[in-house]
Design a protein around this motif. Structure first.
Motif, PDB file in Angstrom:
ATOM      1  N   ALA A 133      -0.209   8.594  15.195  1.00 34.42           N
ATOM      2  CA  ALA A 133      -0.744   8.929  16.515  1.00 34.42           C
ATOM      3  C   ALA A 133       0.310   9.520  17.440  1.00 34.42           C
ATOM      4  CB  ALA A 133      -1.350   7.682  17.163  1.00 34.42           C
ATOM      5  N   MET A 134       1.563   9.502  17.026  1.00 34.94           N
ATOM      6  CA  MET A 134       2.622   9.989  17.899  1.00 34.94           C
ATOM      7  C   MET A 134       2.653  11.515  17.951  1.00 34.94           C
ATOM      8  SD  MET A 134       5.740   7.297  17.406  1.00 34.94           S
ATOM      9  CE  MET A 134       6.481   7.919  18.930  1.00 34.94           C
ATOM     10  N   ASP A 135       3.159  12.019  19.038  1.00 37.18           N
ATOM     11  CA  ASP A 135       3.203  13.451  19.265  1.00 37.18           C
ATOM     12  C   ASP A 135       4.027  14.157  18.197  1.00 37.18           C
ATOM     13  OD1 ASP A 135       2.721  15.831  20.709  1.00 37.18           O
ATOM     14  OD2 ASP A 135       4.681  15.671  21.687  1.00 37.18           O
ATOM     15  N   ARG A 136       3.471  15.247  17.647  1.00 36.57           N
ATOM     16  CA  ARG A 136       4.135  16.127  16.679  1.00 36.57           C
ATOM     17  C   ARG A 136       4.402  15.456  15.334  1.00 36.57           C
ATOM     18  NH1 ARG A 136       9.236  17.888  19.664  1.00 36.57           N
ATOM     19  NH2 ARG A 136       8.915  15.868  20.663  1.00 36.57           N
ATOM     20  N   ILE A 137       3.652  14.395  15.025  1.00 31.46           N
ATOM     21  CA  ILE A 137       3.679  13.806  13.684  1.00 31.46           C
ATOM     22  C   ILE A 137       2.439  14.290  12.944  1.00 31.46           C
ATOM     23  CG2 ILE A 137       3.585  11.681  12.342  1.00 31.46           C
ATOM     24  CD1 ILE A 137       6.272  12.197  13.718  1.00 31.46           C
ATOM     25  N   ALA A 138       2.652  14.918  11.787  1.00 29.87           N
ATOM     26  CA  ALA A 138       1.548  15.538  11.048  1.00 29.87           C
ATOM     27  C   ALA A 138       0.875  14.588  10.065  1.00 29.87           C
ATOM     28  CB  ALA A 138       2.058  16.771  10.297  1.00 29.87           C
ATOM     29  N   ALA A 139       1.660  13.698   9.451  1.00 28.14           N
ATOM     30  CA  ALA A 139       1.112  12.776   8.457  1.00 28.14           C
ATOM     31  C   ALA A 139       2.137  11.697   8.163  1.00 28.14           C
ATOM     32  CB  ALA A 139       0.733  13.508   7.170  1.00 28.14           C
ATOM     33  N   VAL A 140       1.640  10.564   7.659  1.00 36.42           N
ATOM     34  CA  VAL A 140       2.492   9.451   7.255  1.00 36.42           C
ATOM     35  C   VAL A 140       1.932   8.899   5.946  1.00 36.42           C
ATOM     36  CG1 VAL A 140       3.574   7.285   7.946  1.00 36.42           C
ATOM     37  CG2 VAL A 140       2.818   8.900   9.701  1.00 36.42           C
ATOM     38  N   HIS A 141       2.826   8.611   4.992  1.00 37.95           N
ATOM     39  CA  HIS A 141       2.395   8.122   3.682  1.00 37.95           C
ATOM     40  C   HIS A 141       3.228   6.907   3.284  1.00 37.95           C
ATOM     41  CE1 HIS A 141       0.301  11.967   3.297  1.00 37.95           C
ATOM     42  NE2 HIS A 141       1.446  12.557   3.589  1.00 37.95           N
ATOM     43  N   LEU A 142       2.575   5.881   2.765  1.00 40.96           N
ATOM     44  CA  LEU A 142       3.255   4.730   2.187  1.00 40.96           C
ATOM     45  C   LEU A 142       3.095   4.784   0.677  1.00 40.96           C
ATOM     46  CD1 LEU A 142       4.755   2.017   2.382  1.00 40.96           C
ATOM     47  CD2 LEU A 142       2.502   0.916   2.603  1.00 40.96           C
ATOM     48  N   LEU A 143       4.221   4.875  -0.026  1.00 43.61           N
ATOM     49  CA  LEU A 143       4.242   4.964  -1.481  1.00 43.61           C
ATOM     50  C   LEU A 143       4.865   3.693  -2.043  1.00 43.61           C
ATOM     51  CD1 LEU A 143       5.679   8.605  -1.701  1.00 43.61           C
ATOM     52  CD2 LEU A 143       3.308   7.897  -1.325  1.00 43.61           C
ATOM     53  N   VAL A 144       4.251   3.112  -3.070  1.00 49.91           N
ATOM     54  CA  VAL A 144       4.734   1.868  -3.658  1.00 49.91           C
ATOM     55  C   VAL A 144       5.103   2.121  -5.115  1.00 49.91           C
ATOM     56  CG1 VAL A 144       4.174  -0.530  -4.223  1.00 49.91           C
ATOM     57  CG2 VAL A 144       3.346   0.483  -2.083  1.00 49.91           C
ATOM     58  N   THR A 145       6.335   1.757  -5.472  1.00 54.19           N
ATOM     59  CA  THR A 145       6.866   2.050  -6.807  1.00 54.19           C
ATOM     60  C   THR A 145       6.304   1.096  -7.850  1.00 54.19           C
ATOM     61  OG1 THR A 145       8.909   2.897  -5.855  1.00 54.19           O
ATOM     62  CG2 THR A 145       8.992   2.228  -8.162  1.00 54.19           C
ATOM     63  N   ASP A 146       5.932   1.647  -8.988  1.00 53.08           N
ATOM     64  CA  ASP A 146       5.589   0.861 -10.173  1.00 53.08           C
ATOM     65  C   ASP A 146       6.868   0.754 -11.001  1.00 53.08           C
ATOM     66  OD1 ASP A 146       4.834   0.333 -12.976  1.00 53.08           O
ATOM     67  OD2 ASP A 146       2.777   0.530 -12.272  1.00 53.08           O
ATOM     68  N   GLN A 158      19.189   8.932 -20.144  1.00 49.95           N
ATOM     69  CA  GLN A 158      20.501   8.639 -20.726  1.00 49.95           C
ATOM     70  C   GLN A 158      21.544   9.702 -20.383  1.00 49.95           C
ATOM     71  OE1 GLN A 158      19.919   7.991 -24.927  1.00 49.95           O
ATOM     72  NE2 GLN A 158      18.613   6.211 -24.610  1.00 49.95           N
ATOM     73  N   LEU A 159      21.108  10.880 -19.959  1.00 44.89           N
ATOM     74  CA  LEU A 159      22.044  11.937 -19.580  1.00 44.89           C
ATOM     75  C   LEU A 159      22.678  11.680 -18.217  1.00 44.89           C
ATOM     76  CD1 LEU A 159      19.929  15.053 -20.634  1.00 44.89           C
ATOM     77  CD2 LEU A 159      21.952  14.176 -21.809  1.00 44.89           C
ATOM     78  N   ARG A 160      22.059  10.821 -17.402  1.00 46.12           N
ATOM     79  CA  ARG A 160      22.554  10.557 -16.056  1.00 46.12           C
ATOM     80  C   ARG A 160      23.436   9.322 -16.059  1.00 46.12           C
ATOM     81  NH1 ARG A 160      16.932  11.981 -15.056  1.00 46.12           N
ATOM     82  NH2 ARG A 160      16.397   9.780 -14.949  1.00 46.12           N
ATOM     83  N   LYS A 161      24.381   9.288 -15.136  1.00 50.29           N
ATOM     84  CA  LYS A 161      25.331   8.181 -15.090  1.00 50.29           C
ATOM     85  C   LYS A 161      24.680   6.901 -14.579  1.00 50.29           C
ATOM     86  CE  LYS A 161      29.324  11.201 -14.325  1.00 50.29           C
ATOM     87  NZ  LYS A 161      30.435  11.559 -13.400  1.00 50.29           N
ATOM     88  N   GLN A 162      23.790   7.023 -13.613  1.00 53.71           N
ATOM     89  CA  GLN A 162      23.187   5.845 -13.012  1.00 53.71           C
ATOM     90  C   GLN A 162      21.881   6.228 -12.342  1.00 53.71           C
ATOM     91  OE1 GLN A 162      25.607   3.982 -10.024  1.00 53.71           O
ATOM     92  NE2 GLN A 162      24.278   2.206  -9.818  1.00 53.71           N
ATOM     93  N   ASP A 163      20.884   5.395 -12.555  1.00 52.44           N
ATOM     94  CA  ASP A 163      19.595   5.578 -11.878  1.00 52.44           C
ATOM     95  C   ASP A 163      19.342   4.385 -10.973  1.00 52.44           C
ATOM     96  OD1 ASP A 163      19.232   7.823 -13.386  1.00 52.44           O
ATOM     97  OD2 ASP A 163      17.218   7.312 -14.039  1.00 52.44           O
ATOM     98  N   ARG A 164      19.117   4.649  -9.697  1.00 56.32           N
ATOM     99  CA  ARG A 164      18.681   3.601  -8.782  1.00 56.32           C
ATOM    100  C   ARG A 164      17.209   3.840  -8.454  1.00 56.32           C
ATOM    101  NH1 ARG A 164      20.672   4.234  -4.054  1.00 56.32           N
ATOM    102  NH2 ARG A 164      21.571   6.291  -4.388  1.00 56.32           N
ATOM    103  N   SER A 165      16.594   2.852  -7.823  1.00 55.62           N
ATOM    104  CA  SER A 165      15.190   2.999  -7.442  1.00 55.62           C
ATOM    105  C   SER A 165      14.964   2.301  -6.100  1.00 55.62           C
ATOM    106  CB  SER A 165      14.272   2.430  -8.532  1.00 55.62           C
ATOM    107  OG  SER A 165      12.925   2.814  -8.300  1.00 55.62           O
ATOM    108  N   PHE A 166      13.714   2.145  -5.727  1.00 54.06           N
ATOM    109  CA  PHE A 166      13.333   1.547  -4.455  1.00 54.06           C
ATOM    110  C   PHE A 166      11.959   0.928  -4.639  1.00 54.06           C
ATOM    111  CE2 PHE A 166      12.944   6.141  -4.647  1.00 54.06           C
ATOM    112  CZ  PHE A 166      11.568   6.316  -4.592  1.00 54.06           C
ATOM    113  N   ALA A 167      11.673  -0.109  -3.854  1.00 53.70           N
ATOM    114  CA  ALA A 167      10.393  -0.804  -3.993  1.00 53.70           C
ATOM    115  C   ALA A 167       9.239  -0.012  -3.405  1.00 53.70           C
ATOM    116  CB  ALA A 167      10.474  -2.174  -3.335  1.00 53.70           C
ATOM    117  N   ALA A 168       9.518   0.665  -2.293  1.00 55.66           N
ATOM    118  CA  ALA A 168       8.487   1.453  -1.607  1.00 55.66           C
ATOM    119  C   ALA A 168       9.173   2.569  -0.844  1.00 55.66           C
ATOM    120  CB  ALA A 168       7.664   0.572  -0.675  1.00 55.66           C
TER     121      ALA A 168
END
Length: 215
Positions: A133-146, A158-168
């Motif tokens: 609802a705020m001015d000049r905000i077009a969209a907001v999305h909440l993504l949840v990691t599986d 395996q080609l990458r040195k390290q993979d990190r992730s996030f919960a959401a």
């Protein structure tokens, strides 16, 4: 966003390797991924950070099942020669895929705030309503990691040195950088409660480089 699934990937690239990376990304990699069953759109963003070449790729998926579908796993286990050269040079790599849980707004912003979270915010629907609802905000999305689908071991990983992730992941799309600053400042407390670092310079405001929808 299209579909109910997503895949989001961050990485940094050394300045002297940026041209090769961008050629690979725009001339081969995203087009290859968009040819995979279940991948329906992609956008590429670059962080607005001085002297840091940090990129975010956001794929929109028909469903989260595309993440462990055989067509995608076939690509991950058979990286192209160019991909085999690029993957080891990627730094600060973070990847997560899963479900688009909530969305508010129908537009796309030229600027994006991408905030990794330790958990989905409490009363997420109300928070997204307020942000959208705020001015000049077009969209907001909440993504949840599986996490199960995200952590599948592949030859490409395996080609990458390290993979990190996030919960959401919270994506706030705005018409300009000031609108994103204002939206986050006004809602800093619930964002911090969900585990976001506010402000979060390593994945701060980004602007869109390109987008592609399939077909």
């Amino acid at each position: 966003m299209l579909g109910s699934g997503f895949l989001a990937i961050w990485s940094d690239v050394a300045p002297e390797l940026e041209t090769d990376y961008l050629h690979w990304l725009t001339r081969e990699h995203t087009a290859e991924r968009m040819g995979v069953q279940g991948f329906i759109a992609v956008r590429v963003f670059r962080a607005l950070l001085p002297a840091i070449n940090r990129f975010l790729i956001v794929y929109e998926l028909e469903t989260l099942q595309a993440l462990d579908g055989q067509p995608y796993l076939d690509r991950l286990n058979n990286p192209t020669p160019w991909s085999q050269r690029i993957m080891p040079i990627l730094q600060n790599f973070a990847r997560g895929g899963g479900e688009r849980r909530l969305s508010r707004g129908e537009g796309q912003g030229g600027f994006l705030a991408a905030l990794p979270l330790e958990s989905a915010p409490q009363d997420a629907g109300a928070l997204l309503d307020q942000l959208a609802a705020m001015d000049r905000i077009a969209a907001v999305h909440l993504l949840v990691t599986d996490q199960a689908r995200t952590s599948i071991q592949t030859n490409e990983k395996q080609l990458r040195k390290q993979d990190r992730s996030f919960a959401a992941l919270l994506l706030i799309e705005g018409l300009d950088q000031a609108a994103l600053h204002n939206a986050i400042a006004r809602h800093a407390d619930p964002l911090r409660q969900a585990g976001a670092a506010v402000p979060q310079p390593h994945c701060s405001f980004m602007f869109s480089l390109n987008g592609h929808r399939w077909p």
